[in-house]
Scaffold this motif. Structure first.
Motif, PDB file in Angstrom:
ATOM      1  N   VAL A  86       0.852  -1.196   0.000  1.00  0.00           N
ATOM      2  CA  VAL A  86       0.000   0.000   0.000  1.00  0.00           C
ATOM      3  C   VAL A  86       0.881   1.238   0.000  1.00  0.00           C
ATOM      4  O   VAL A  86       1.706   1.411   0.897  1.00  0.00           O
ATOM      5  CB  VAL A  86      -0.925   0.016   1.243  1.00  0.00           C
ATOM      6  N   THR A  87       0.721   2.074  -1.009  1.00  0.00           N
ATOM      7  CA  THR A  87       1.532   3.302  -1.042  1.00  0.00           C
ATOM      8  C   THR A  87       0.787   4.433  -0.334  1.00  0.00           C
ATOM      9  O   THR A  87      -0.429   4.380  -0.168  1.00  0.00           O
ATOM     10  CB  THR A  87       1.818   3.783  -2.482  1.00  0.00           C
ATOM     11  N   GLU A  88       1.519   5.430   0.063  1.00  0.00           N
ATOM     12  CA  GLU A  88       0.896   6.668   0.525  1.00  0.00           C
ATOM     13  C   GLU A  88       0.319   7.346  -0.717  1.00  0.00           C
ATOM     14  O   GLU A  88       0.711   7.019  -1.839  1.00  0.00           O
ATOM     15  CB  GLU A  88       1.947   7.577   1.176  1.00  0.00           C
ATOM     16  N   VAL A 121      -8.052   7.533  -6.437  1.00  0.00           N
ATOM     17  CA  VAL A 121      -7.810   8.824  -7.099  1.00  0.00           C
ATOM     18  C   VAL A 121      -8.678   9.906  -6.463  1.00  0.00           C
ATOM     19  O   VAL A 121      -9.852   9.678  -6.149  1.00  0.00           O
ATOM     20  CB  VAL A 121      -8.151   8.748  -8.612  1.00  0.00           C
ATOM     21  N   SER A 122      -8.089  11.074  -6.238  1.00  0.00           N
ATOM     22  CA  SER A 122      -8.873  12.238  -5.800  1.00  0.00           C
ATOM     23  C   SER A 122      -8.324  13.468  -6.499  1.00  0.00           C
ATOM     24  O   SER A 122      -7.220  13.446  -7.043  1.00  0.00           O
ATOM     25  CB  SER A 122      -8.772  12.410  -4.283  1.00  0.00           C
ATOM     26  N   ILE A 123      -9.105  14.530  -6.480  1.00  0.00           N
ATOM     27  CA  ILE A 123      -8.606  15.812  -6.994  1.00  0.00           C
ATOM     28  C   ILE A 123      -8.852  16.880  -5.935  1.00  0.00           C
ATOM     29  O   ILE A 123      -9.719  16.717  -5.067  1.00  0.00           O
ATOM     30  CB  ILE A 123      -9.296  16.250  -8.310  1.00  0.00           C
ATOM     31  N   THR A 148     -11.968  13.956  -1.920  1.00  0.00           N
ATOM     32  CA  THR A 148     -12.586  12.659  -1.639  1.00  0.00           C
ATOM     33  C   THR A 148     -12.004  11.614  -2.588  1.00  0.00           C
ATOM     34  O   THR A 148     -11.989  11.806  -3.794  1.00  0.00           O
ATOM     35  CB  THR A 148     -14.101  12.737  -1.896  1.00  0.00           C
ATOM     36  N   LYS A 149     -11.557  10.502  -2.001  1.00  0.00           N
ATOM     37  CA  LYS A 149     -10.940   9.497  -2.873  1.00  0.00           C
ATOM     38  C   LYS A 149     -11.972   8.515  -3.416  1.00  0.00           C
ATOM     39  O   LYS A 149     -12.927   8.137  -2.714  1.00  0.00           O
ATOM     40  CB  LYS A 149      -9.826   8.776  -2.137  1.00  0.00           C
ATOM     41  N   VAL A 150     -11.764   8.139  -4.655  1.00  0.00           N
ATOM     42  CA  VAL A 150     -12.602   7.130  -5.279  1.00  0.00           C
ATOM     43  C   VAL A 150     -11.700   5.938  -5.584  1.00  0.00           C
ATOM     44  O   VAL A 150     -10.615   6.093  -6.124  1.00  0.00           O
ATOM     45  CB  VAL A 150     -13.231   7.674  -6.586  1.00  0.00           C
TER      46      VAL A 150
HETATM   47  P1  ADP Z   1      -9.144   2.989   3.428  1.00  0.00           P
HETATM   48  O1  ADP Z   1      -9.246   3.220   4.903  1.00  0.00           O
HETATM   49  O2  ADP Z   1     -10.373   3.389   2.674  1.00  0.00           O
HETATM   50  O3  ADP Z   1      -8.635   1.644   3.055  1.00  0.00           O
HETATM   51  P2  ADP Z   1      -6.578   4.249   3.363  1.00  0.00           P
HETATM   52  O4  ADP Z   1      -6.333   5.576   3.963  1.00  0.00           O
HETATM   53  O5  ADP Z   1      -6.083   3.057   4.081  1.00  0.00           O
HETATM   54  O6  ADP Z   1      -8.081   4.084   2.940  1.00  0.00           O
HETATM   55  O7  ADP Z   1      -5.862   4.267   1.968  1.00  0.00           O
HETATM   56  C1  ADP Z   1      -6.021   3.305   1.031  1.00  0.00           C
HETATM   57  C2  ADP Z   1      -5.305   3.759  -0.222  1.00  0.00           C
HETATM   58  O8  ADP Z   1      -5.867   4.968  -0.686  1.00  0.00           O
HETATM   59  C3  ADP Z   1      -3.834   4.034  -0.029  1.00  0.00           C
HETATM   60  O9  ADP Z   1      -3.112   3.562  -1.149  1.00  0.00           O
HETATM   61  C4  ADP Z   1      -3.762   5.534   0.047  1.00  0.00           C
HETATM   62  O10 ADP Z   1      -2.546   6.028  -0.454  1.00  0.00           O
HETATM   63  C5  ADP Z   1      -4.890   5.967  -0.859  1.00  0.00           C
HETATM   64  N1  ADP Z   1      -5.497   7.257  -0.482  1.00  0.00           N
HETATM   65  C6  ADP Z   1      -5.878   7.656   0.743  1.00  0.00           C
HETATM   66  N2  ADP Z   1      -6.436   8.881   0.686  1.00  0.00           N
HETATM   67  C7  ADP Z   1      -6.382   9.262  -0.631  1.00  0.00           C
HETATM   68  C8  ADP Z   1      -6.812  10.432  -1.341  1.00  0.00           C
HETATM   69  N3  ADP Z   1      -7.413  11.430  -0.730  1.00  0.00           N
HETATM   70  N4  ADP Z   1      -6.605  10.482  -2.658  1.00  0.00           N
HETATM   71  C9  ADP Z   1      -6.024   9.445  -3.300  1.00  0.00           C
HETATM   72  N5  ADP Z   1      -5.613   8.330  -2.705  1.00  0.00           N
HETATM   73  C10 ADP Z   1      -5.793   8.238  -1.376  1.00  0.00           C
END
Ligand code: ADP
Ligand code: MG
Length: 475
Positions: free
Chosen positions: A153-155, A196-198, A208-210
């Motif tokens: 899992v990447t940041e 992905v988010s913008i 918000t991430k999708v």
């Molecule tokens: P979840 O709790 O929904 O599993 P996490 O914070 O653990 O979410 O992150 C899961 C993945 O989503 C990781 O690879 C992280 O880098 C990525 N991620 C988290 N927030 C964002 C964001 N706002 N935009 C894009 N990617 C994100």
């Protein structure tokens, strides 16, 4: 509207190579007859217990070390509870609290520049069975149930599809260099969840991430990212950003679009708890050191070495490191004392050309680095011309003989200046009109004379000496 910045985070799954599955003794191969490689545990039969495959843990630790992660003090597993037909136990054994690696960082190359990638964690888990959906039925193949899976899992540290793809390609190489997986996307060994988010360029918070799940090709990952950036930006432009919700989508290869699967308003509660059937075990320093010492030099380090210390072009270095076996072959040539540029030239043109044509593997070639050295030495000594060397190259591989077997008096290069001068004198005497024309300015006739010498000597005249003599005579 302000300029938008996209942010991307990846969850990359990689199936590990091993003889048996991660928690059972069934064979780790699901490319065979469906439902033929299954142990009772993979079907959740009562009374069965998981046994950890030590090699899989070691391989996962290799990745953790290669990505400069922190390793835990104890190895143990967690249960992630949910039901699905591809998961007969009703839970997945994974690592949540103390994965094999956390907080890593590596540098990759994007467009020739170094780019830092931050790793949230790497954890070892089991794959689920695979489902095939047909018109009105679905088939389940439990061969994949329990196949070792490494999730990375990447940041959220990427901003373009190009960066994310460069990372995936970098990781695929690392997995192959470490020898822990073939990392073949065509066989479904690499699957990604793409987030992905913008957000406004100057925003302090991410948008918000999708999440798009289970994208199984590099092209799909790039497509997903670009499609999502466009889709989310358009909604924002239209004042409908609230419609970008936390949801799970899938990538559709046919329409090249992401499609809504399910909303994910609140995080799903998987009721994780420590897997009680696998005892915790302490990660000893000795074992970690042993694993560390088995990690080979990785591709980017090799590439930097080849360009900075051996003067190779970035292009050639890239060709050499593409596959570890080829890079190892090149390094063996260097160890034998072959000049880096000639080794590189031979490998990138003749050897890889031959391999691509025949589908052979570099390590199976009869032309070992040692034999290549003999061939290059003979060329450097002038015993054979470079043209002859190329002919001998193919013969050595096909007839499996030594270089010296092809070097006889009969095909030795003619280096004898006196002998060549005699031949050249004869040719010049027979071509008075061409000499006249040459002297009147048709300088391209020079090659005609060289050609005549080669014809006379059946290609054996040393071209450098021939040109020297001709230049002198035609002055
Ligand atoms: P979840 O709790 O929904 O599993 P996490 O914070 O653990 O979410 O992150 C899961 C993945 O989503 C990781 O690879 C992280 O880098 C990525 N991620 C988290 N927030 C964002 C964001 N706002 N935009 C894009 N990617 C994100
Ligand atoms: Mg997971």
């Amino acid at each position: 509207m302000k300029k938008q910045i996209a942010t991307i985070g990846l969850e990359m799954h990689c199936e590990l190579k091993s003889n048996s599955k991660v928690f059972s003794s069934a064979k780790n191969s699901y490319s065979e007859t469906p439902n033929s490689n299954i142990a009772p545990l993979d079907m959740a039969f009562p009374g069965t217990l998981p046994v950890v495959n030590k090699k899989c843990v070691a391989d996962a630790l290799k990745v953790s070390i290669a990505l400069h992660c922190k390793q835990p003090e104890y190895i143990y597993f967690d249960r992630k509870n949910y039901y699905y037909p591809d998961l007969p136990k009703g839970y997945q054994i994974t690592q949540m609290t103390d994965p094999v690696g956390v907080n890593g960082k590596i540098e990759i190359e994007v467009n020739g520049k170094l780019f830092p990638v931050y790793i949230h964690d790497v954890h070892l888990e089991e794959d689920s069975a695979s489902l095939d959906h047909f018109f009105d039925t679905s088939n389940i193949d439990y061969n994949r149930s329990g196949v070792p899976l490494l999730e990375l899992v990447t940041e959220p540290c990427f901003h373009t599809a190009e960066e994310a793809v460069a990372f995936l390609e970098h990781m695929i190489r690392i997995y192959r260099y470490l020898g822990i997986s073939d990392a073949d996307t065509k066989k479904g060994q690499i699957r990604c969840d793409v987030n992905v988010s913008i957000a406004d360029e100057d925003a302090n918070e991410l948008g918000t991430k999708v999440e798009t799940k289970n994208v199984n090709s590099i092209g799909g990952v790039a497509g997903t990212i670009n499609y999502e950036i466009k889709r989310q930006t358009k909604l924002k432009e239209e004042g409908r950003y609230s419609e970008v919700e936390q949801e799970t989508r899938r990538w559709d290869e046919e329409t090249l679009a992401t499609i809504h699967m399910r909303s994910k308003v609140d995080a799903i509660d998987y009721k994780y708890f420590v897997e009680p059937n696998i005892p915790k075990f302490k990660l000893s320093k000795e074992w970690l050191d042993e694993i560390k010492s088995s990690i080979p030099r990785l591709h980017l380090e090799r590439k930097q070495d080849y360009t900075e210390n051996y003067g190779l072009s970035s292009y050639d270095a890239e060709v050499l490191i593409k596959e570890k076996e080829v890079s190892d072959y090149f390094e063996e040539c260097l160890n034998l004392g072959i000049d880096a540029k000639s080794a590189s030239n031979w490998i990138t043109t003749q050897i890889l050309g031959y391999i691509n044509k025949t589908g052979m593997k570099i390590n199976d070639l009869y032309l070992t680095p040692k034999r290549l050295k003999d061939l290059i030495d003979e060329t450097n000594k002038g015993t054979i011309s470079s043209k002859q060397a190329k002919e001998i190259f193919a013969k050595v591989i096909e007839e499996e003989k030594e270089i010296k077997d092809y070097i006889s008096k009969d095909n030795a290069q003619i280096n004898d200046k006196e002998g060549l001068t005699k031949i050249i004198d004869k040719i010049l005497a027979n071509n008075p009109s061409q000499i006249e024309e040459y002297k009147n300015g048709r300088t391209n006739l020079f090659d005609y004379f060289v050609g005549q010498v080669m014809k006379e000597t059946r290609g054996k005249a040393n071209p450098v000496i021939t040109k020297e003599i001709l230049t002198e005579k035609l002055k």
